[in-house]
Design an enzyme around this catalytic site. Structure first.
Site, PDB file in Angstrom:
ATOM      1  N   GLU A 265       1.025  -0.356  -5.046  1.00  0.00           N
ATOM      2  CA  GLU A 265       0.057   0.510  -5.220  1.00  0.00           C
ATOM      3  C   GLU A 265       0.588   2.071  -5.128  1.00  0.00           C
ATOM      4  O   GLU A 265       0.883   2.666  -3.915  1.00  0.00           O
ATOM      5  CB  GLU A 265      -1.156   0.393  -3.930  1.00  0.00           C
ATOM      6  CG  GLU A 265      -2.372   1.151  -4.162  1.00  0.00           C
ATOM      7  CD  GLU A 265      -2.640   2.465  -3.321  1.00  0.00           C
ATOM      8  OE1 GLU A 265      -3.644   3.074  -3.645  1.00  0.00           O
ATOM      9  OE2 GLU A 265      -1.736   2.587  -2.540  1.00  0.00           O
TER      10      GLU A 265
ATOM     11  N   ASP B 101       0.616  -1.308  -0.040  1.00  0.00           N
ATOM     12  CA  ASP B 101       0.113   0.127   0.146  1.00  0.00           C
ATOM     13  C   ASP B 101       0.807   1.117   0.055  1.00  0.00           C
ATOM     14  O   ASP B 101       1.969   1.147   0.590  1.00  0.00           O
ATOM     15  CB  ASP B 101      -0.874  -0.191   1.429  1.00  0.00           C
ATOM     16  CG  ASP B 101      -1.679   1.142   1.517  1.00  0.00           C
ATOM     17  OD1 ASP B 101      -2.635   1.292   0.495  1.00  0.00           O
ATOM     18  OD2 ASP B 101      -1.560   1.978   2.242  1.00  0.00           O
TER      19      ASP B 101
HETATM   20  C1  GLC Z   1      -3.912   3.393   0.078  1.00  0.00           C
HETATM   21  C2  GLC Z   1      -5.414   2.891   0.077  1.00  0.00           C
HETATM   22  C3  GLC Z   1      -6.220   3.824   0.613  1.00  0.00           C
HETATM   23  C4  GLC Z   1      -5.631   4.259   2.043  1.00  0.00           C
HETATM   24  C5  GLC Z   1      -4.213   4.922   1.619  1.00  0.00           C
HETATM   25  C6  GLC Z   1      -3.622   4.960   3.170  1.00  0.00           C
HETATM   26  O1  GLC Z   1      -3.987   4.384  -0.899  1.00  0.00           O
HETATM   27  O2  GLC Z   1      -5.849   2.182  -0.934  1.00  0.00           O
HETATM   28  O3  GLC Z   1      -7.628   3.520   1.008  1.00  0.00           O
HETATM   29  O4  GLC Z   1      -6.499   5.566   2.412  1.00  0.00           O
HETATM   30  O5  GLC Z   1      -3.453   4.004   1.295  1.00  0.00           O
HETATM   31  O6  GLC Z   1      -3.402   4.220   3.686  1.00  0.00           O
HETATM   32  C1  GLC Z   2      -3.550   7.013  -1.696  1.00  0.00           C
HETATM   33  C2  GLC Z   2      -3.726   6.617  -3.146  1.00  0.00           C
HETATM   34  C3  GLC Z   2      -4.726   7.930  -3.772  1.00  0.00           C
HETATM   35  C4  GLC Z   2      -5.659   8.201  -2.825  1.00  0.00           C
HETATM   36  C5  GLC Z   2      -5.487   8.295  -1.467  1.00  0.00           C
HETATM   37  C6  GLC Z   2      -6.485   8.307  -0.689  1.00  0.00           C
HETATM   38  O1  GLC Z   2      -2.629   8.042  -1.729  1.00  0.00           O
HETATM   39  O2  GLC Z   2      -2.519   6.535  -3.744  1.00  0.00           O
HETATM   40  O3  GLC Z   2      -4.884   7.522  -4.925  1.00  0.00           O
HETATM   41  O4  GLC Z   2      -6.334   9.374  -3.413  1.00  0.00           O
HETATM   42  O5  GLC Z   2      -4.665   7.212  -1.100  1.00  0.00           O
HETATM   43  O6  GLC Z   2      -7.529   7.493  -1.071  1.00  0.00           O
END
Ligand code: GLC
Ligand code: GLC
Length: 651
Positions: free
Chosen positions: A326, A284
């Site tokens: 991600e 993540d």
């Molecule tokens: C990733 C997750 C998102 C979360 C963020 C912080 O982007 O997909 O849901 O808020 O990380 O952990």
């Molecule tokens: C992570 C993701 C981004 C999203 C955020 C909150 O940073 O990479 O796309 O906007 O989490 O969900």
């Protein structure tokens, strides 16, 4: 390469290993350690070589890998060896994924096993179960604020339940994907708690500061992730009397990878989950792993070194396990998460194709493929043994993070175009049937993102509510259209829970105190299984959608040209409404599939002469793999109805 310094260090380390490690049969471990040691040493040295405790930390790293190996079951080791042998296994077109929250799909992990027939029915064989680890009630960021990395949240189940899921999946050849939240912990995590109690060792796991000077310096160049609810990147902690870095929510404390202990702890956690039978780990928010004053603190070079090191270490202990990056960042940055300066991927084997996702949404809003074509044409080439995760929706918001130069090349002004997209999907643009919500408008940059389920964003919700059959039909076609693309593009398609049966927005989050300030919950639904039964009832929306998905998935699995071996060519059709690309079998290049998709609400034609003139021979009788029939064709023009797609092969 034989490298003396690292070799002699390896010898020292092997001499110093704990007796209980030495006693084990570690044949495969030693072979892999020997092969990877120089890389591991170099990366670890690059990151931590300046520290006095470098050598003991290096020993601790090797012990962590060895312990992980000792705890790996014979069954999983067998899987490792099979996958080492067939190392391109995940590039096959046979894989089709789905992401879901356990409680959005089943009652809990135990009940998930009862629902696996649904995966089999649809053809899903890779399941990303969203965060299941222990997290606080309320302040959990949908499970991404973890308070114990080794315990499953009791609301979802326990390790025994997961073992059953893993066993059931393996029996059915379904891959299990779980999250590892590397970047931060919940403030309720033991490390944060100890830091709050004043333990320096744990304060050093995070970024803590007595005064505002350094935080202020950081803030000058760091963007905000949740500006509406959690402005800024630092939070004052009363207990510690210190500022702590919290890039996401104020209760998510960023881990400090400048500290080798943090790295080793997180590696240990990765190996722990690898040993629970997880096939693929979704890492993540990897773009955020390294913080440096004067930068946006995203995509830093050291963030990449950390990922490479994690990969190299995991390859020693559990080489069958894959990583998904991600990193929802600019196209030129995303590509780097496969690894740089290499031929084959050496960081994460899989990465979210956020660029493609955002571009698809542009196509939906504009009814044309101008930007989609530009963006895909300029998508940087990826390494070998690396693949995309292609998706339309996920549990997060949609950000329109395409490259500005592509936006200009498509004929738009970037700021105005993004504002149009935000207005379009939040239903503020007149002709728009979309029912999305604006997410986290940043007053400083004017930027905002969009939330909403696929079905609601393409007009299905509005169509049903207004009993507008035409809108319902076109929304269904748009849902199928975008899936026809993620299923044929190259990479692993990742469906989102509910999308195969057209689940619309869930507004109940507004009445839930723990959720009401985060409208991403609007698209994290709980499947209503009674409604899902309608997929078996001819004529229902669920039936039409589900069967279309099922059919496309089945065809994909049979079509070797859809595997991902950089075997795609984006084609210019001279018709701005169409997206068109050629897929070919990498072993038998004459076996080709022409994919063409019409984003317009009017019929459009594809002029085959245009394509033929570009060196691609499309003569001969054509059959659409999806319908099994010939496409509508007059002379050299193939006609597509509104939102229609073809997967054409010549016979
Ligand atoms: C990733 C997750 C998102 C979360 C963020 C912080 O982007 O997909 O849901 O808020 O990380 O952990
Ligand atoms: C992570 C993701 C981004 C999203 C955020 C909150 O940073 O990479 O796309 O906007 O989490 O969900």
């Amino acid at each position: 390469m034989y490298e003396q310094e690292s070799h002699s260090l390896l010898n020292d380390i092997l001499d110093d290993l704990k007796p209980e490690i030495i006693r084990q049969d570690l044949r495969h471990f030693y072979t892999r350690l020997g092969a990877n040691f120089y890389a591991i040493y170099s990366l670890f040295y690059n990151l931590y070589g300046h520290r006095e405790d470098f050598k003991p930390q290096m020993l601790s790293l090797v012990e962590t890998m060895a312990k992980g190996y000792i705890n790996r079951s014979a069954e999983l080791e067998k899987v490792d060896i099979e996958r080492e042998r067939d190392h391109n296994w995940f590039l096959s077109q046979k894989w089709v994924g789905m992401a879901l929250y356990t409680n959005g799909f089943a009652d809990n992990l135990g009940d998930l096993v009862n629902k696996t027939p649904y995966f089999m029915e649809l053809g899903i064989n890779m399941v990303h179960i969203m965060p299941i680890l222990k997290c606080p009630i309320g302040k959990s960021d949908g499970g991404y604020a973890i308070s114990d990395f080794r315990q499953i949240d009791e609301r979802v189940g326990n390790l025994d339940d997961l073992a059953l899921v893993s066993k059931d999946f393996r029996k059915r050849d379904i891959l299990l994907v779980l999250d590892i939240v590397l970047n931060h912990t919940s403030d309720e995590h033991e490390w944060a708690q100890k830091a709050m109690q004043g333990e320096q060792r744990y304060q050093e796991y995070y970024f803590t500061f007595d005064t505002r000077e350094i935080p202020d310096m950081f803030e000058q160049t760091m963007p905000q992730i949740f500006p509406e609810t959690d402005p800024g990147n630092f939070t004052w902690n009363e207990d510690m009397q210190k500022w702590v870095m919290t890039v996401f929510h104020d209760y998510q404390w960023d881990l400090n990878y400048g500290n080798p202990r943090v790295f080793i702890e997180m590696l240990d956690i990765i190996l722990f989950w690898a040993n629970q039978g997880v096939d693929v780990l979704r890492l993540d928010a990897v773009a955020f792993l390294w913080k440096k004053i004067g930068t946006s603190c995203q995509n830093e070079r050291n963030a990449h070194l950390i990922l490479q090191l994690l990969k190299d270490c995991c390859q020693v202990t559990a080489p069958g396990v894959l990583f998904i990056a991600e990193a929802i960042v600019a196209p030129v940055e995303v590509i780097k998460y496969f690894g740089e300066d290499a031929i084959i991927a050496k960081e994460c084997e899989i990465a979210y194709n956020a660029t493609f996702m955002a571009l698809l949404w542009d196509g939906i809003a504009t009814h044309n493929a101008k930007l989609l074509y530009q963006g895909l044409k300029n998508l940087p080439a990826k390494l070998e043994r690396a693949t995309w995760l292609n998706y339309v929706r996920c549990h997060d918001d949609i950000g329109f993070g395409f490259d500005d130069s592509d936006v200009r090349a498509a004929g738009y002004e970037p700021y105005a175009h993004r504002q149009f997209l935000i207005d379009y999907f939040s239903g503020q643009f007149d002709a728009s049937p979309a029912r999305g919500e604006v997410f986290m408008r940043d007053e400083i940059t004017g930027d905002a993102r969009i939330c909403g389920s696929l079905a609601s964003l393409v007009g299905l919700e509005a169509g049903i509510e207004n009993n507008d059959q035409e809108l319902i039909n076109s929304a269904i076609s748009r849902i199928i259209l975008v899936h026809s693309l993620i299923l044929s593009f190259g990479g692993i398609p990742l469906l989102y829970n509910g999308d195969a049966i057209g689940v619309v927005n869930d507004y109940s989050y507004r009445d839930d105190d723990g959720k009401s300030d985060d409208n991403r919950w609007i698209h994290r639904p709980k499947i209503n299984w009674e409604r899902a039964e309608l997929r078996k009832k001819q004529g229902s929306i669920e039936f039409v959608l589900f069967n279309a998905m099922k059919k496309m998935i089945a065809i994909r699995k049979e079509t070797s040209a859809f595997a991902d071996f950089n075997n795609r060519e984006i084609l210019d059709t001279d018709n701005e409404h169409l997206l068109c690309y050629m897929r070919f079998d990498h072993l038998r290049p004459s076996e080709r599939i022409l994919v063409v998709a019409n984003f317009d609400s009017s019929p459009q034609y594809l002029d085959l002469d245009r394509i033929n003139n570009r060196g691609i021979n499309l003569h001969g009788q054509k059959i659409d793999l999806y319908t099994g029939s010939k496409p509508a064709q007059l002379e050299n023009r193939i006609v597509l109805s509104p939102y229609q797609f073809y997967w054409l092969t010549t016979i």
